[in-house]
Design a protein around this motif. Structure first.
Motif, PDB file in Angstrom:
ATOM      1  N   UNK A 126      14.674   2.262  -3.259  1.00 44.43           N
ATOM      2  CA  UNK A 126      14.068   3.587  -3.406  1.00 44.43           C
ATOM      3  C   UNK A 126      13.798   4.270  -2.057  1.00 44.43           C
ATOM      4  N   UNK A 127      13.639   3.472  -0.967  1.00 41.71           N
ATOM      5  CA  UNK A 127      13.287   4.065   0.323  1.00 41.71           C
ATOM      6  C   UNK A 127      14.551   4.509   1.070  1.00 41.71           C
ATOM      7  N   UNK A 128      14.335   5.326   2.085  1.00 37.15           N
ATOM      8  CA  UNK A 128      15.476   5.782   2.881  1.00 37.15           C
ATOM      9  C   UNK A 128      15.539   5.109   4.238  1.00 37.15           C
ATOM     10  N   UNK A 129      14.454   4.445   4.603  1.00 37.89           N
ATOM     11  CA  UNK A 129      14.444   3.770   5.896  1.00 37.89           C
ATOM     12  C   UNK A 129      13.316   2.764   5.959  1.00 37.89           C
ATOM     13  N   UNK A 130      13.394   1.886   6.950  1.00 41.49           N
ATOM     14  CA  UNK A 130      12.400   0.828   7.079  1.00 41.49           C
ATOM     15  C   UNK A 130      12.025   0.666   8.544  1.00 41.49           C
ATOM     16  N   UNK A 131      10.737   0.473   8.785  1.00 41.42           N
ATOM     17  CA  UNK A 131      10.257   0.207  10.146  1.00 41.42           C
ATOM     18  C   UNK A 131       9.508  -1.123  10.127  1.00 41.42           C
ATOM     19  N   UNK A 132       9.909  -2.037  10.990  1.00 40.11           N
ATOM     20  CA  UNK A 132       9.249  -3.333  11.068  1.00 40.11           C
ATOM     21  C   UNK A 132       8.370  -3.356  12.312  1.00 40.11           C
ATOM     22  N   UNK A 133       7.122  -3.791  12.137  1.00 45.39           N
ATOM     23  CA  UNK A 133       6.171  -3.842  13.244  1.00 45.39           C
ATOM     24  C   UNK A 133       5.732  -5.288  13.452  1.00 45.39           C
TER      25      UNK A 133
ATOM     26  N   UNK B 234       0.869  -1.184   0.000  1.00 46.67           N
ATOM     27  CA  UNK B 234       0.000   0.000   0.000  1.00 46.67           C
ATOM     28  C   UNK B 234       0.905   1.233   0.000  1.00 46.67           C
ATOM     29  N   UNK B 235       0.684   2.084  -0.953  1.00 43.38           N
ATOM     30  CA  UNK B 235       1.364   3.384  -1.024  1.00 43.38           C
ATOM     31  C   UNK B 235       2.886   3.276  -0.986  1.00 43.38           C
ATOM     32  N   UNK B 236       3.423   2.291  -1.677  1.00 41.48           N
ATOM     33  CA  UNK B 236       4.882   2.137  -1.656  1.00 41.48           C
ATOM     34  C   UNK B 236       5.577   2.879  -2.804  1.00 41.48           C
ATOM     35  N   UNK B 237       4.789   3.379  -3.800  1.00 42.43           N
ATOM     36  CA  UNK B 237       5.404   3.942  -5.018  1.00 42.43           C
ATOM     37  C   UNK B 237       6.486   4.970  -4.705  1.00 42.43           C
ATOM     38  N   UNK B 238       6.154   5.912  -3.823  1.00 43.74           N
ATOM     39  CA  UNK B 238       7.111   6.993  -3.551  1.00 43.74           C
ATOM     40  C   UNK B 238       7.535   6.983  -2.081  1.00 43.74           C
ATOM     41  N   UNK B 239       7.418   5.809  -1.418  1.00 42.69           N
ATOM     42  CA  UNK B 239       7.628   5.762   0.036  1.00 42.69           C
ATOM     43  C   UNK B 239       9.089   6.006   0.395  1.00 42.69           C
ATOM     44  N   UNK B 240       9.315   6.922   1.312  1.00 47.27           N
ATOM     45  CA  UNK B 240      10.650   7.118   1.886  1.00 47.27           C
ATOM     46  C   UNK B 240      10.836   6.187   3.080  1.00 47.27           C
ATOM     47  N   UNK B 241       9.731   5.973   3.800  1.00 47.15           N
ATOM     48  CA  UNK B 241       9.781   5.017   4.919  1.00 47.15           C
ATOM     49  C   UNK B 241       8.921   3.809   4.555  1.00 47.15           C
ATOM     50  N   UNK B 242       9.559   2.669   4.536  1.00 52.34           N
ATOM     51  CA  UNK B 242       8.851   1.431   4.214  1.00 52.34           C
ATOM     52  C   UNK B 242       8.501   0.727   5.523  1.00 52.34           C
TER      53      UNK B 242
ATOM     54  N   UNK C 159       6.331   8.130  12.924  1.00 58.97           N
ATOM     55  CA  UNK C 159       6.787   9.532  12.968  1.00 58.97           C
ATOM     56  C   UNK C 159       8.206   9.625  13.511  1.00 58.97           C
ATOM     57  N   UNK C 160       8.474   8.811  14.512  1.00 60.45           N
ATOM     58  CA  UNK C 160       9.807   8.775  15.125  1.00 60.45           C
ATOM     59  C   UNK C 160      10.846   8.326  14.100  1.00 60.45           C
ATOM     60  N   UNK C 161      10.557   7.214  13.414  1.00 56.95           N
ATOM     61  CA  UNK C 161      11.503   6.702  12.411  1.00 56.95           C
ATOM     62  C   UNK C 161      11.657   7.693  11.260  1.00 56.95           C
ATOM     63  N   UNK C 162      10.516   8.293  10.860  1.00 53.72           N
ATOM     64  CA  UNK C 162      10.517   9.216   9.716  1.00 53.72           C
ATOM     65  C   UNK C 162      11.390  10.437  10.010  1.00 53.72           C
ATOM     66  N   UNK C 163      11.316  10.897  11.264  1.00 53.99           N
ATOM     67  CA  UNK C 163      12.045  12.118  11.628  1.00 53.99           C
ATOM     68  C   UNK C 163      13.556  11.903  11.542  1.00 53.99           C
ATOM     69  N   UNK C 164      13.977  10.655  11.615  1.00 54.31           N
ATOM     70  CA  UNK C 164      15.412  10.372  11.580  1.00 54.31           C
ATOM     71  C   UNK C 164      15.927  10.065  10.177  1.00 54.31           C
ATOM     72  N   UNK C 165      15.012  10.024   9.203  1.00 60.24           N
ATOM     73  CA  UNK C 165      15.437   9.661   7.844  1.00 60.24           C
ATOM     74  C   UNK C 165      16.311  10.749   7.235  1.00 60.24           C
ATOM     75  N   UNK C 166      17.308  10.311   6.498  1.00 56.40           N
ATOM     76  CA  UNK C 166      18.139  11.259   5.734  1.00 56.40           C
ATOM     77  C   UNK C 166      17.565  11.277   4.313  1.00 56.40           C
ATOM     78  N   UNK C 167      16.541  12.072   4.102  1.00 63.28           N
ATOM     79  CA  UNK C 167      15.885  12.068   2.797  1.00 63.28           C
ATOM     80  C   UNK C 167      16.641  12.970   1.835  1.00 63.28           C
ATOM     81  N   UNK C 168      17.074  12.379   0.728  1.00 58.81           N
ATOM     82  CA  UNK C 168      17.805  13.145  -0.282  1.00 58.81           C
ATOM     83  C   UNK C 168      16.859  14.127  -0.971  1.00 58.81           C
ATOM     84  N   UNK C 169      17.274  15.327  -1.165  1.00 56.59           N
ATOM     85  CA  UNK C 169      16.388  16.323  -1.795  1.00 56.59           C
ATOM     86  C   UNK C 169      16.700  16.429  -3.290  1.00 56.59           C
TER      87      UNK C 169
END
Lengths: 259, 355
Positions: free
Chosen positions: B296-303, B241-249, B345-355
């Motif tokens: 393509x992603x910059x980070x991953x969170x496993x739940x 779901x919504x993985x096309x442009x996901x920075x956090x997987x 949100x916690x994981x996302x805030x730590x991502x080094x997203x390339x601009x």
């Protein structure tokens, strides 16, 4: 010139049972597994069951029983042959399902499984080889080891105060309503071997007639692990095992006499 | 066909009946008992085999025996019961027999509790018994998916002569939701050429897992490994779901994956570029797709509803390309969507997203 004349009418008095494979076994010299195998194969042949029989081999010395019988066969986990046989028989009610188990397998690790096939009256037949010791692992104490008997795990002799007394499984299983035929025989001499053969035939007939669970316990020798010469081992059965495990009919369904 | 309100355990049972289940052997254990209860009546009315075994040990060995006849056979249990079944499962793997095992997982270790858990991920994917093998493991996230996976499980089991585990959790087993059952399939007629049926007008057949010689055992192991390699190639399954442009997987399976879906939706509403991958097969693990997404992603969170088990497979699939963080609840606690959202949100805030 032919010196040897064939007698006019030759009669076969002894032949290799069709259900017994013509292969060398891995059994030790003097072990009575060979006799038990032959009796079972003869009984399968005489009742015309070779094409219907499915054998469940155990874990123990007879683990390769599936190689020694010319019938469909499989190999169970230690003690679980009765459960595996239950699955087979429920799917193949017209087949004849036989488990072949030793005393470590049947009385120790598989005590629950054998009791529950007896309780359910599962229409299977068990050949139970009781030689009062674990054979394949090299002679450890079994639940059937006699008081005072020396084994590699009871080197000073079985101390019943610490390890309990032998379990007489035929007597135990005879208590279950589902058990139709539970008998103990011995393989230590010809007369007893003939009785054992008759019992195996009856046990298979009990299954064919759908009367319930049937089992033949066979007192057997283990010369290697007893440390006794084969002939003396047969005497040892008579002198030491029979007083602990008396041969006899422990449960015989009323309908057995009509078979 | 129309949707009905169905409880997970009952739906799995009926789906198995409709997939051509010929024999069921089981033992009561919460939270899967309704499955056994339902089949006790249903299988009997259809004149198929049902038997309540004296233990899980006996149940799996009854499955082993029945599977030798080439029939479609199933058992079901929950975590402690599956521990007891591992011996038989190993023999079944060593004899290359098809069967289906349903594990409605609960909290552990030990007696644990009867709440939903995913703490047996390692058990089902890694240690389903002694020896070198993996079962095929399917992980449903809804009652509908559980139904669909039952049919798939039997087909895969027959196709590969291999055991298939349906790894549900207490939530899937116990909840009710609208779902559609498939039509009744006829019972299979052809008996496979390895099945034990009595050696009538043919050579005898033997089913064993015993190979005394090292060379023979190794040859057999290589055969299993070859089969597992095929399974790994063909059967990796996952949904996204919504993985096309996901920075956090975000990756989660079963119930945890389903709750993570709600959290990912909420994160998207907040404008975060977050996507979800939910593995449907735990073995083979969908490593190919995860590896692609990691490019393509910059980070991953496993739940997960455990202390972190599948996360190890995610790390293996990603191979250090991007950071992998973990959020889990244990003991039968089911995480709430807002907890997972906070972890996102916690994981996302730590991502080094390339601009």
């Amino acid at each position: 010139m032919d010196l040897v004349m064939a007698p006019p009418e030759m009669q076969v008095v002894y032949e290799h049972p069709r259900s017994l494979a013509d292969v060398p076994t891995r059994y030790c010299p003097g072990c009575t597994h060979g006799i038990a195998h032959r009796l079972l194969a003869e009984a399968i042949d005489e009742l015309g069951l070779q094409e219907r029989a499915v054998l469940v081999a155990p874990v123990g010395c007879s683990v390769f029983a599936y190689e020694y019988f010319n019938v469909d066969a499989c190999q169970a986990a230690h003690g679980r042959a009765p459960a595996m046989a239950t699955g087979l028989k429920r799917m193949l009610p017209e087949n004849i399902v036989i488990t072949y188990q030793g005393d470590g397998d049947l009385v120790s690790i598989g005590a629950a499984e054998i009791m529950h096939v007896a309780a359910r009256g599962e229409r299977i037949t068990t050949i139970f080889i009781n030689n009062a010791i674990y054979g394949m692992t090299g002679g450890q104490m079994a639940p059937t080891t006699l008081p005072g008997q020396k084994t590699t795990s009871s080197p000073l002799g079985r101390d019943t105060r610490r390890t309990g007394a032998p379990i007489r499984m035929s007597e135990v299983l005879a208590q279950f309503d589902g058990a139709a035929y539970i008998v103990r025989r011995s393989l230590h001499d010809v007369a007893n071997i003939r009785k054992a053969k008759k019992a195996i035939l009856t046990a298979l007939k009990v299954q064919m007639a759908g009367l319930g669970f049937s089992m033949v316990e066979l007192l057997s020798s283990c010369p290697t692990n007893w440390g006794i010469a084969p002939e003396k081992a047969l005497d040892w059965i008579e002198q030491n095992m029979i007083p602990q495990f008396p041969p006899g009919d422990y449960k015989v369904h009323d309908a057995v006499k009509t078979l | 066909m129309t949707k009905e309100l169905l409880k997970g355990n009952i739906a799995i049972a009926e789906a198995a009946v409709r997939a051509g289940l010929e024999a069921y052997f089981g033992y009561p254990i919460t939270p899967q008992t309704e499955l056994l209860e339902y089949l006790s009546q249903r299988m009997t009315e259809l004149d198929r085999v049902f038997l309540q075994a004296e233990s899980e040990v006996a149940a799996i060995n009854m499955v082993y025996g029945a599977a030798c006849t080439g029939a479609r056979v199933m058992t079901s249990s929950s975590s402690p019961g599956v521990s007891l079944m591992q011996e038989g499962m190993s023999y079944i793997a060593g004899s290359e027999l098809p069967c289906v095992i349903v594990d409605v997982m609960r909290g552990g270790p030990g007696l644990g509790n009867i709440l939903p858990s995913q703490a047996d991920y390692f058990q089902v994917t890694r240690s389903a018994g002694h020896g070198d093998f993996h079962p095929i493991v399917l992980a449903p996230a809804s009652v509908q998916e559980a139904i669909d996976f039952v049919g798939l499980a039997f087909d895969l089991a027959d196709k590969y002569r291999h055991m298939v585990l349906l790894a549900a959790d207490g939530q899937i087993g116990q909840m009710m939701e609208p779902a559609e059952l498939p039509p009744m399939r006829p019972l299979q007629k052809n008996v496979p050429d390895w099945a034990l049926t009595g050696a009538k007008a043919r050579e005898k057949r033997v089913i064993t897992s015993l190979y005394l010689k090292g060379e023979e055992e190794e040859a057999f192991n290589l055969k299993i490994q070859k089969k597992l390699k095929q399974i790994k190639k063909n059967e990796q399954r996952s949904v996204e779901y919504a993985t096309e442009d996901a920075e956090l997987l975000v990756i989660g399976f079963g119930t945890a994956g389903r709750i993570a879906y709600s959290a990912v939706e909420a994160a998207r509403e907040k404008g975060l570029r977050v996507g979800l991958l939910r593995p449907q097969t735990l073995w083979p693990f969908p490593e190919r797709r995860i590896s692609e997404l990691a490019d393509q992603a910059s980070g991953c969170l496993v739940v997960e509803m455990n202390a972190g088990q599948m996360v190890e497979d995610v790390r293996l699939a990603i191979g250090g390309q991007i950071p992998v963080t973990f959020y889990g609840r244990t003991g039968g606690i089911v995480p709430m969507p807002d907890e997972i959202l906070a972890a996102i949100e916690e994981s996302y805030s730590r991502l080094q997203i390339a601009v």
